[in-house]
Design an enzyme around this catalytic site. Structure first.
Site, PDB file in Angstrom:
ATOM      1  N   HIS A 217       0.816  -1.215   0.000  1.00 27.70           N
ATOM      2  CA  HIS A 217       0.000   0.000   0.000  1.00 27.70           C
ATOM      3  C   HIS A 217       0.851   1.269   0.000  1.00 27.70           C
ATOM      4  CE1 HIS A 217      -3.700  -2.232   0.483  1.00 27.70           C
ATOM      5  NE2 HIS A 217      -3.178  -2.887   1.498  1.00 27.70           N
ATOM      6  N   ASP A 244      -0.265  -2.599   5.704  1.00 30.36           N
ATOM      7  CA  ASP A 244       0.628  -3.446   4.921  1.00 30.36           C
ATOM      8  C   ASP A 244       0.958  -4.686   5.740  1.00 30.36           C
ATOM      9  OD1 ASP A 244       1.035  -2.464   2.346  1.00 30.36           O
ATOM     10  OD2 ASP A 244       2.375  -0.889   3.052  1.00 30.36           O
TER      11      ASP A 244
END
Length: 325
Positions: A217, A244
């Protein structure tokens, strides 16, 4: 029996203080005023799958070794789409029945992640869940005050504009957030005031989304714009997040802030690492695990563990004698 009474004490004495700020404040008594120890876990609730149970086993072992005071969850507590209601069996199957070690029978302080917003948000925030498992405490934004440290839990999902445009292809439960702009504005004012008034030795901010990450991300631009300036102004020591599915330590190149990602509670090994965003990177592990935090008046020790409980990365941060404010 004594342990049950302790839980009852914690739940009934989580004190709301009428401070000038509007964030609900909980006072958490610790074993000693001189030290604090807790575990940090994110992105976990999968009914034990994807090594969630194995991570939980090692958390129990490390939790006992460190004699932890509580556990922090950085969000995405229940996959794939949060809880369907207060009686959703996923709550017990992904939480109560997984984190069974004696050392983990402590208070859990949790924020919401974007996957939690895909379900019944009000159910996950409901005090009813505490009747099922007294460890559970999940609110949108709040403060835990341990005297030695103040921990500011921030609801980061509403900051991310993409979730409001259906670009992600999912439906989100925005009940309680009538206006994204007003919600963010009020939260920022509350956080600003709370940080400004804090006299704690250590200041820690918890959110689901990363400010800095080289994972799938990556950085969250909305948080860089709105949250990061407050962290710098008020001398925050650590920003801790999930989102993440990895473990990370990134030092800010412009301030003493340490960015710590602990989002590896179950499904991980995504494999897509941003090679162009490595400024300040100290450590990254694209696999399952968790993090421990130990604080005293002069230093903090942060340790990252893998699914086998092996130490992957350890670092110490000394507390400056004088505040940067």
């Amino acid at each position: 029996m004594a342990q049950s009474l302790w839980f009852l004490f914690i739940i009934t004495n989580l004190v709301f203080s009428a401070y000038a700020d509007q964030l609900q404040r909980f006072e958490h008594p610790t074993k000693t005023h001189d030290s604090l120890s807790f575990l940090v876990l994110g992105d976990w609730g999968r009914r034990g799958d994807f090594n969630q149970s194995q991570v939980a086993l090692q958390m129990g072992r490390i939790g006992e070794k460190l004699d932890i005071d509580f556990v922090v969850s950085t969000g995405d507590n229940f996959y794939e789409d949060g809880l369907t209601g207060e009686n959703d069996s996923n709550f017990e199957e992904s939480f109560s029945n997984i984190y069974t070690a004696n050392s983990l029978q402590k208070q859990w302080y949790s924020v919401l992640g974007n996957h939690d917003y895909r379900g019944d948000v009000l159910a996950q925030l409901s005090p009813f869940l505490r009747k099922i498992d007294s460890r559970w405490l999940c609110l949108r934004s709040f403060i835990v005050d341990t005297e030695l440290a103040e921990i500011f839990f921030v609801d980061t999902t509403p900051f991310v504009k993409m979730y409001f445009t259906n670009e992600a292809g999912h439906k989100y439960d925005w009940r309680g957030i009538n206006s994204r702009k007003a919600y963010i504005s009020n939260l920022l004012k509350d956080l600003d005031l709370a940080l400004k008034e804090s006299t704690a030795k250590w200041k820690i901010v918890i959110g689901h989304h990363a400010i800095r990450s080289i994972g799938h991300h990556g950085d969250t631009q909305e948080l860089i714009k709105h949250i990061l300036p407050l962290l710098k102004i008020y001398g925050v020591d650590f920003y801790m997040n999930g989102h993440d599915h990895c473990l990370e330590h990134i030092s800010d190149t412009e301030s003493p802030i340490e960015f710590l990602t602990s989002g590896a509670g179950s499904k991980a090994w995504r494999g897509d690492i941003n090679e162009k965003n490595r400024g300040g990177l100290k450590f990254m592990y694209d696999g399952q695990g968790f993090m421990s935090v130990q604080l005293n008046h002069t230093q903090a020790e942060i340790v990252f563990y893998d699914v086998f409980g092996q130490v992957l990365h350890r670092f110490n941060k000394l507390k400056q004698l004088h505040s940067s404010i």
